[in-house]
Motif scaffolding. Structure first.
Motif, PDB file in Angstrom:
ATOM      1  N   LEU A  23       0.814  -1.170   0.073  1.00  0.00           N
ATOM      2  CA  LEU A  23      -0.029  -0.013   0.014  1.00  0.00           C
ATOM      3  C   LEU A  23       0.873   1.311   0.087  1.00  0.00           C
ATOM      4  O   LEU A  23       0.585   2.353  -0.624  1.00  0.00           O
ATOM      5  N   ALA A  24       1.964   1.312   0.892  1.00  0.00           N
ATOM      6  CA  ALA A  24       2.849   2.477   0.842  1.00  0.00           C
ATOM      7  C   ALA A  24       3.704   2.892  -0.675  1.00  0.00           C
ATOM      8  O   ALA A  24       3.479   3.814  -0.913  1.00  0.00           O
ATOM      9  N   GLY A  25       3.787   1.573  -1.190  1.00  0.00           N
ATOM     10  CA  GLY A  25       4.203   1.789  -2.624  1.00  0.00           C
ATOM     11  C   GLY A  25       3.409   2.416  -3.582  1.00  0.00           C
ATOM     12  O   GLY A  25       3.625   3.338  -4.302  1.00  0.00           O
ATOM     13  N   LEU A  26       2.021   1.857  -3.455  1.00  0.00           N
ATOM     14  CA  LEU A  26       1.091   2.498  -4.192  1.00  0.00           C
ATOM     15  C   LEU A  26       0.664   3.990  -3.920  1.00  0.00           C
ATOM     16  O   LEU A  26       0.630   4.749  -4.618  1.00  0.00           O
ATOM     17  N   GLU A  27       0.671   4.268  -2.602  1.00  0.00           N
ATOM     18  CA  GLU A  27       0.347   5.849  -2.117  1.00  0.00           C
ATOM     19  C   GLU A  27       1.630   6.648  -2.687  1.00  0.00           C
ATOM     20  O   GLU A  27       1.217   7.908  -2.895  1.00  0.00           O
ATOM     21  N   GLU A  28       2.697   6.272  -2.177  1.00  0.00           N
ATOM     22  CA  GLU A  28       3.738   7.046  -2.697  1.00  0.00           C
ATOM     23  C   GLU A  28       4.273   7.202  -4.214  1.00  0.00           C
ATOM     24  O   GLU A  28       4.969   7.934  -4.684  1.00  0.00           O
TER      25      GLU A  28
END
Length: 286
Positions: A23-28
């Motif tokens: 999720l962090a990769g998508l959000e960033e």
């Protein structure tokens, strides 16, 4: 035997953490829904080799995978590369957004906090710089990252309940305290889609391929985890899930200390819990 491991002990979460790092990769913005990373089987950095579990166990590769497929297959190469793109600071920030360095606030005594490593901590505590391999390990829930089984369950609930972190309660009758973790809905749903795929044929949770709810299969979203914790390659077994996929009413997290593999040992236990729950005809209201 008197230690309540659910809330008072912390362990490396292993691949359960891929829900957060993904999720962090998508959000960033370092990956998108259609971003594909090649599964090379292993990555060599100087004298160190970082392998994917599928290559280690079977000598096989998943070829090119996107985020949904990476969660479905728990592909380590994808998340190594994602950890490299994100860096330790971003992974630590997102871990803290999910309160993995904090208490849940459950109405029980002696709850332990989680631990989220950072380059500053490593320099101060160990006198060593942060290496790329540390980012690889962080992204797959290994290394120095440690959380309680309850916190793993609350991460699971976030994907089941529409993006909220809710303070768990056993006996306290005060109003439930929920905090919204603001993320893009499409990104959250991509992670949930990967969890759903993990419990279907081709995923890592073979115990659930034939599991039925109301006569239908494919209604459980899950993530397996197998976390190494010592030099003898002993592993903790993790499995976390919610069901049904639409309008979930239950989440289950199974943790077996030194218990082997998440798919082989932990998932069948969760299956029996969910079978008991749904066979009793529990109400389908959230």
């Amino acid at each position: 035997p008197f230690l309540n491991r659910a809330i008072s002990a912390r362990f490396p979460p292993g691949s359960i953490f891929k829900l957060v790092s993904g999720l962090a990769g998508l959000e960033e913005g370092v990956i998108k829904a259609d971003t594909e990373i090649e599964d090379t089987g292993f990555i060599e950095i100087n004298d160190y080799r970082y392998s994917n579990w599928y290559y280690t166990q079977y000598g096989k590769k998943d070829e090119h995978v996107n985020i949904v497929e990476a969660i479905k297959r728990s592909n380590d190469i994808f998340f190594y590369r994602l950890g490299e793109k994100l860096g330790p600071e971003k992974m630590a920030q997102w871990s803290e957004k999910f309160f993995l360095n904090d208490h849940s606030g459950i109405d029980l005594p002696a709850e332990a906090t989680g631990f989220v490593p950072t380059p500053q901590w490593k320099e101060e505590a160990l006198g060593e710089p942060w290496f790329l391999g540390n980012s690889f390990h962080f992204a797959i829930g290994q290394g120095d990252l440690a959380i309680t089984p309850l916190m793993a369950n609350l991460v699971t609930n976030f994907f089941a309940n529409g993006g909220y972190f809710c303070q768990p309660r056993l006996a306290d009758q005060s109003p439930v305290n929920c905090q919204k973790i603001f993320v893009n809905k499409e990104n959250r749903e991509l992670i949930s889609a990967g969890m759903a795929a993990a419990c279907r044929p081709g995923g890592t949770a073979s115990a659930f391929f034939d599991f039925e709810i109301d006569g239908k299969t494919g209604q459980v979203a899950c993530k397996t985890g197998t976390a190494e914790f010592d030099v003898e390659n002993k592993t903790h077994a993790w499995f976390t899930a919610f069901a049904p996929l639409e309008e979930p009413v239950i989440s289950v997290t199974v943790f077996l200390q030194s218990g082997g593999g998440g798919a082989r040992e932990a998932a069948p236990i969760a299956k029996e819990i969910l079978r008991e729950f749904f066979d009793k005809g529990e109400p389908r209201t959230s």
